[in-house]
Design an enzyme around this catalytic site. Structure first.
Site, PDB file in Angstrom:
ATOM      1  CG  ASP B 195      -1.801   1.149   1.428  1.00 32.95           C
ATOM      2  OD1 ASP B 195      -1.988   1.903   0.463  1.00 32.95           O
ATOM      3  OD2 ASP B 195      -2.366   1.289   2.538  1.00 32.95           O
ATOM      4  CG  HIS B 368      -4.435   4.102   3.803  1.00 32.33           C
ATOM      5  ND1 HIS B 368      -4.461   3.022   2.955  1.00 32.33           N
ATOM      6  CD2 HIS B 368      -5.665   4.660   3.761  1.00 32.33           C
ATOM      7  CE1 HIS B 368      -5.674   2.940   2.399  1.00 32.33           C
ATOM      8  NE2 HIS B 368      -6.419   3.932   2.879  1.00 32.33           N
TER       9      HIS B 368
END
Lengths: 555, 555
Positions: B195, B368
């Protein structure tokens, strides 16, 4: 008889953009700023948004003057449409600083409005306008020749700040005229209408002149070509880019129509100095080594047809970017433009360029003062009443809180909105009844209002497309004399188009039969029957609601 | 014969959204994630955007499994369309964590796809899928049951992280399984696909559990009602809002369809605990004093039909906001949504509400990981090769730089793009030839591609509207047998419509006469002649280019 004064904002309150204010006394009017804003995506196909100036339509003869604080589109951009609409009944002159008037002239020329009287005003000069007096006070902002407007009235002075910051070290060495503001404050200011754009930022804004050294520092680390994008009207920013390029022995190319135009106007008025031999034409860029070139470009907002956007999509005739080039965004996105800017930045990364934005280095400084500057303005001017201007509702409220913080009584602070007049007389100030206000849309060369059915139609057309069914019937008996023509546009993914077209033809036949049996012969009614039956069929089959338009032709 | 492995990203590279990856070995395929993204304003009338999965169309029988990392739309949302399109030839099962599978089931139910086999997988469980093995590794993110996916292949393990952060104190007390990641690293990971969403933020992301105390602190200062908006799938955030409300003796109402649905699913699976008697229905809100109520609402992104948006525009059936109410945005705008969120916020200010966003107080934490977490992942997993995932080109490049910073050789880092396969065999890894990739549009119930002419038509229709001119001619000699019918839609501000309609009729006559003299009789050609003449006339008069559609009917 005691005089009364009306201050009516027609734009810029509860929004950012299309600033426009009407001042009225003894039946006479002065208009301060005539700005525009850009359409949001829902305003399909609309080019520009103007303030609704219906209030002025019946009053054109009463307008003494239109005063423009500075040359940005959100203060000046609606001028051609307002002038054309008010037409010959308007005898008012337009006033503003020298650069402002030069930009207004260029704009009116494009609209072929050549016989309007435009007047340069020097700061400090006093001009009589019927029952009003006018004085411009020099301010600092992200375009030269920005002014606050002091309008003298029977009840006292109204000060509209325009956009400003208190830059103590502006690039041209002329800070805002704080002594004149203080003097006005000592003489007594009735009402202060101040810029709220950056009231949500704490402290003082950094000076424009700190940007130059940062640009030079960034440039000094670049080995390839450099592209700098900023607002074309930010003449002092362009000056600083030019100076940094010059110091590092790089040539400068100006790319983009408005960049070339604004730099031209700025040079004529002495606002920008470019050493001889430094400028090269866009076609000459490739004649110089990469490390000897700085390109100054439009497109800092990701505008679709701008020079930088075209470079990012490898579609610019003169500039082909490549890995090793650096693009410097010497501007921040205006709210709403974030996506377009991010897309441009990411295309540049994909090409392999390095990208420097104000997040990476202090290569931008806002033209609007922060909270402490707004307080300083309030303390200099010491107004009796305060009406925050230029801001969405959040910023108007924060501005009101700052005014309270420096000691303005809450009841003397007026959080207004577009169309809501503040009426002042010897007994005090209060909001009056709402006047017409809102948006006018510019579409091509025409202007019109939001309610126009065309926009609803466009939204429908853009969402689901259109089916047109042409039915030809005999005038005598209403029987069909030709196969129905079915045309569709903007209806996607019609895999089973043939099948659906067959069903549409069947539906037309059965609708006509039914209409005949019910003795429906009038074309409008027939079209209504066809519409209802066809719209139902199309929705059943597609689960979408395209516009369904039956056309009945009698022969 | 030595084996070879292909990793083909079909979405999520060079963009944020629609994540989808194909792993292929010995002709067999595993698909990881099938996400969607939301359309930009230029995609007029489009509902959703899917990755182009043409690569899988011919290969449905070869797919062993579809694995979903977590239940967000950008990882799960395209599943119904992919399953329906691949149809009966697809025998693959769908795998994921328990909540992920529950959300997939709910989604497939809505699409009436009830006979798909969905399998809950426990982290650590090992599943054989033809030549592959599958293991989920528990991660932390802004939705429970998020997993990294470890796919065992002949050449080694491919680890696709999904979305993650290394939250050391998650709300449910289950941090990411760093020991399993370290173990995989010791065993040897061939390729890490990680990610990149927050690689541009320095340091570590704050834990989700710091949000709760801040919410409680904000709540404790509120005297009126409180509305909190966040993503409905952020179950742990909802838990923290519930806890803060409970601590301050306020009832909780859930408003918005997806909020009620997700909380329901989360409660069933034990991810959220709500004390008995705390929840009240939306219709009961007004039965309690303002200071005893917290409303948890959808609409954190300013979505047009969401509950909060309707409240802000005074259009919600149950909740009428007023001065003294506080609205807390426990979320940040997804890029592109800034304007819609700002509009909502400003309407709330206009009503007189107080508004708290993550700018005012730390009432949100990203799901995130930041740059140091990305480095930690690289150091735990020690991959042979790195291919950054989930990010625009800027973020992919920054992620590559982080990988270099922790010692991955530059030649082992692959900055890819959608459709570009990474081919790995015993000799090394390299990019292969581009495969078809891009966007598929969902419009109602149909899907289709970008090139569809319907979208160009819609853009044209939405920009300038449409003129339809129906001309009825005699089959024998081509002479006009009825007055032309002229219909326009979406063409605004037609002040001189009558005049223009007259000119259109004249033009039709002269075009027909000219066509007759040139012996043009074929309907298509006749329509072309009419189109050219009419389009020119319309542009001359309006300076716009609406679609001009002549329809010739022969009788």
């Amino acid at each position: 008889m005691s005089s009364s004064l009306r201050v009516l904002p027609l734009g810029g309150l509860g929004e950012i953009g299309k600033n426009m204010t009407v001042l009225e006394q003894d039946g006479r009017i002065v208009v301060v700023d005539v700005g525009l804003r850009f359409p949001t995506p829902e305003m399909v196909g609309i080019d520009l948004v103007l303030p609704d100036f219906a209030y002025l339509r019946e009053r054109a003869e009463d307008i003494e003057a239109i005063v423009i604080t500075h040359g940005h589109e959100d203060h000046l951009g609606a001028l051609p449409w307002v002038l054309r609409d008010l037409g010959d009944r308007l005898r008012a002159r337009v006033y503003g600083g020298a650069l402002t008037i030069a930009m207004a002239r260029s704009k009116l020329d494009e609209h072929k409005l050549r016989d309007v009287e435009l007047n340069d005003v020097e700061p400090g000069e006093s001009i009589e306008l019927g029952p009003f007096s006018l004085e411009l006070v020099h301010m600092t902002h992200s375009i030269p020749d920005s002014s606050a407007v002091a309008i003298g009235t029977d009840l006292g002075t109204v000060l509209i700040t325009g956009d400003y910051k208190f830059d103590q070290t502006p690039v041209d060495g002329a800070p805002a005229d704080v002594s004149r503001l203080a003097e006005l404050g000592r003489e007594g200011v009735l009402l202060l209408c101040g810029d709220s754009t950056n009231v949500d930022r704490e402290g003082f804004s950094p000076s424009e002149s700190v940007v130059g050294p940062h640009l030079e520092e960034v440039f000094s680390r670049c080995e390839g070509r450099i592209v700098v994008t900023s607002f074309a009207s930010n003449i002092h920013r362009v000056q600083q880019v030019v100076d940094a390029a010059h110091a590092l022995d790089r040539k400068v190319a100006l790319v983009g129509r408005s960049m070339r135009k604004n730099v031209g106007i700025g040079r004529n008025l002495g606002h920008i100095e470019i050493p001889d031999g430094l400028l090269v034409g866009p076609r000459e860029i490739n004649d110089f080594p990469d490390e000897r070139v700085v390109i100054i470009s439009t497109g800092s907002q990701g505008e679709p047809l701008s020079a930088l956007r075209r470079m990012a999509y490898r579609d610019h005739p003169q500039v082909q970017l490549k890995g090793g080039d650096t693009v410097v965004f010497s501007a921040t996105p205006i709210p709403g433009n974030e996506r377009a800017v991010n897309e441009t930045v990411d295309r540049l990364y994909h090409i392999g360029c390095d990208v420097i934005t104000p997040r990476e280095a202090p290569v931008h400084s806002s033209g609007h003062g922060y909270a402490e500057e707004v307080k300083l303005m309030l303390n200099l001017v010491k107004p009796r009443y305060v009406m925050p201007f230029h801001g969405d509702f959040k910023r108007l409220r924060l501005h009101a809180q700052l005014a309270e913080a420096v000691g303005v009584p809450a009841e003397d602070i007026f959080q207004g909105e577009n169309g809501l007049p503040l009426d002042i007389d010897s007994r005090g100030a209060r909001f009056g009844e709402h006047e017409q206000s809102g948006m006018i849309f510019v579409d091509g060369v025409e202007i019109g209002d939001m309610a126009d059915v065309a926009l609803r139609d466009r939204r429908m057309l853009s969402a689901d497309g259109i089916f047109i069914v042409v039915v030809t019937i005999a005038e005598q008996d209403g029987s069909s004399v030709a196969d129905p023509e079915v045309i569709f546009r903007g209806v996607p993914f019609l895999d089973q188009a043939d099948e659906l077209l067959e069903e549409i033809r069947d539906t037309v036949e059965s609708s006509l039969t039914r209409a005949a049996s019910e003795e429906i012969r009038e074309v409008d009614l027939l079209q209504q029957v066809l519409h209802d039956d066809l719209a139902k069929l199309v929705y059943d089959r597609l689960k979408r609601r395209p516009m369904v338009l039956p056309v009945v032709v009698e022969v």
